[in-house]
Design an enzyme around this catalytic site. Structure first.
Site, short mmCIF file in Angstrom:
data_model
loop_
_atom_site.label_atom_id
_atom_site.label_comp_id
_atom_site.label_asym_id
_atom_site.label_seq_id
_atom_site.Cartn_x
_atom_site.Cartn_y
_atom_site.Cartn_z
N CYS A 3 99.77 -14.60 -67.94
CA CYS A 3 98.56 -15.06 -67.26
C CYS A 3 98.91 -15.48 -65.85
CB CYS A 3 97.94 -16.22 -68.03
SG CYS A 3 96.48 -16.92 -67.21
N CYS A 11 95.24 -22.83 -63.69
CA CYS A 11 94.65 -23.26 -64.95
C CYS A 11 95.77 -23.50 -65.94
CB CYS A 11 93.69 -22.18 -65.49
SG CYS A 11 93.03 -22.57 -67.14
N CYS A 14 95.63 -23.37 -71.46
CA CYS A 14 96.45 -22.80 -72.54
C CYS A 14 97.83 -23.44 -72.48
CB CYS A 14 96.52 -21.29 -72.42
SG CYS A 14 94.94 -20.46 -72.66
N CYS A 87 90.31 -14.23 -67.23
CA CYS A 87 91.02 -15.03 -68.23
C CYS A 87 91.39 -14.15 -69.43
CB CYS A 87 90.15 -16.20 -68.68
SG CYS A 87 90.85 -17.16 -70.03
N GLN A 211 82.05 -20.15 -84.76
CA GLN A 211 83.46 -20.21 -84.45
C GLN A 211 83.80 -19.30 -83.27
OE1 GLN A 211 85.32 -22.39 -85.80
NE2 GLN A 211 84.67 -22.77 -87.91
N ASN A 306 82.73 -28.72 -93.66
CA ASN A 306 83.30 -28.16 -92.43
C ASN A 306 82.88 -29.05 -91.26
OD1 ASN A 306 84.55 -26.41 -90.61
ND2 ASN A 306 82.71 -25.17 -90.38
N CYS A 333 89.14 -28.84 -88.35
CA CYS A 333 89.73 -28.49 -87.06
C CYS A 333 90.59 -29.63 -86.53
CB CYS A 333 88.65 -28.11 -86.04
SG CYS A 333 87.45 -29.42 -85.72
#
Length: 374
Positions: A3, A11, A14, A87, A211, A306, A333
């Site tokens: 990237c 950025c 990530c 991206c 999701q 969930n 999550c």
């Protein structure tokens, strides 16, 4: 995944991009196992890997800059735009749409919102792509100043971007760090973006939740369906049901299924899916999961939960613990709040778990667990 934005330090979202993907997956599995180490009965299945790039089906992009030179991406520490239209974690269909979005911003003279100055109109563009390449495009405006221009340009926009099935305008008048406001006007005849996972078609409305990793969402639903079919309950609740992914996957003739979700739009979408699939033994209701459970006069044989990152409420955990429910499938999550909730539900024994890598290149992941009553 390489990237240029990451390498140039434009950025750093990530955070694990410099780590080999195989190591990322091992680290997540070890992290989850560590958090759940107190449960000796739990057997962790091999983690479910994701594609390393192009996996995001949704791009939530801040629009900044000027009408003639807009940026589509994020804001830096000073509130100025950083363009991220290439991206690498975004689905290629999303990246291909950003150039057309830019051309319409310029042609219509849409004024990007200037966060430091609190002036301007166009705040965000939110684009979602389904497994077939169809798009939902949502323009987020501060006021209705540009609404007529966007509405009247719709035929031209659809010619330039024919993949756009749903186009809407959302209004966010307040100056605050959220993506959208409560008011949404859908400009297209189509009101929902269909997703077909594992042969089950679901419908996403503009303000509904789905999701962000389609591949892993499909694997998550398959795992839950496998466990529920092995248990073969006669009755099932899907709490925090969203657009009905778990409930629709686990529905069977003669199995009474109920989905509970706070979002009216998600409930409406789930009902459409159930009708299209010809499912007679499934119902979806709008409401709070905890209130629904504790106020119910009966309990099902199995429950799927969930919840958001904060986990389930203490009241719901206590109700499940003391109820007649025999099995719980908990999709989380946030493994930290999962571990907290499992400790509270000590009448259940966690037996199976699996890390689902919903968020590659980051520290985050989904984990699904099967609990059985002791």
């Amino acid at each position: 995944m390489e990237c240029l934005y990451f390498a140039a330090e434009r950025c750093r979202s990530c955070t694990q991009l410099a780590t080999a993907y195989e190591q990322q997956l091992r680290t997540k599995a070890e992290h989850c196992a560590g958090l759940l180490a107190d449960f000796d009965s739990l057997r962790m299945l091999p983690p479910q890997a994701s594609a390393e790039s192009g996996f995001r089906n949704k791009a939530k992009m801040v629009v900044a800059g000027t009408s003639q030179n807009p940026t589509i991406g994020i804001l830096d520490a000073d509130g100025h735009g950083v363009d991220l239209r290439n991206c690498g974690i975004c689905d290629p269909a999303l990246r291909a749409a950003f150039g057309i979005i830019e051309r319409f911003i310029i042609r219509l003279g849409l004024i990007p919102y200037d966060v430091p100055r609190r002036k301007g109109e166009l705040k965000h563009v939110i684009i979602t792509v389904n497994e077939a390449g169809a798009l939902m495009v949502r323009w987020v405006l501060r006021t209705k100043k540009h609404f007529v221009a966007l509405r009247d340009s719709l035929p031209e926009f659809l010619r330039a971007l024919p993949q756009a099935t749903v186009v809407s305008v959302n209004f966010l008048p307040e100056h605050k760090a959220v993506l959208e406001g409560p008011e949404e006007i859908v400009l297209t005849a189509a009101q929902t973006l269909p997703f077909t996972l594992n042969g089950v078609q679901m419908h996403l409305r503009p303000q509904g939740f789905f999701q962000t990793n389609t591949q892993i969402a499909a694997a998550l639903y398959r795992q839950a369906r496998l466990w529920i079919d092995d248990i073969a309950p006669a009755s099932l609740w899907d709490l925090y049901s969203g657009v009905g992914g778990f409930a629709l996957h686990c529905a069977r003739p003669g199995r009474q299924v109920v989905g509970i979700e706070t979002s009216d739009q998600a409930v409406q979408a789930a009902r459409v899916s159930a009708a299209e699939l010809g499912l007679d033994d499934i119902e979806f209701f709008s409401g709070d999961a905890t209130e629904f459970a504790v106020q119910s006069q009966t309990a099902p044989e199995a429950v799927i939960v969930n919840p958001p990152r904060r986990g389930i409420s203490a009241e719901l955990a206590d109700w499940l613990n003391d109820s007649a429910v025999s099995h719980v499938v908990y999709s989380s999550c946030n493994a930290k709040t999962l571990a907290r909730d499992l400790q509270r539900m000590d009448n259940f024994r966690p037996v199976l778990g699996r890390v689902m890598d919903m968020f590659p290149q980051t520290d985050h992941y989904e984990v699904i667990t099967l609990l059985e009553r002791r």
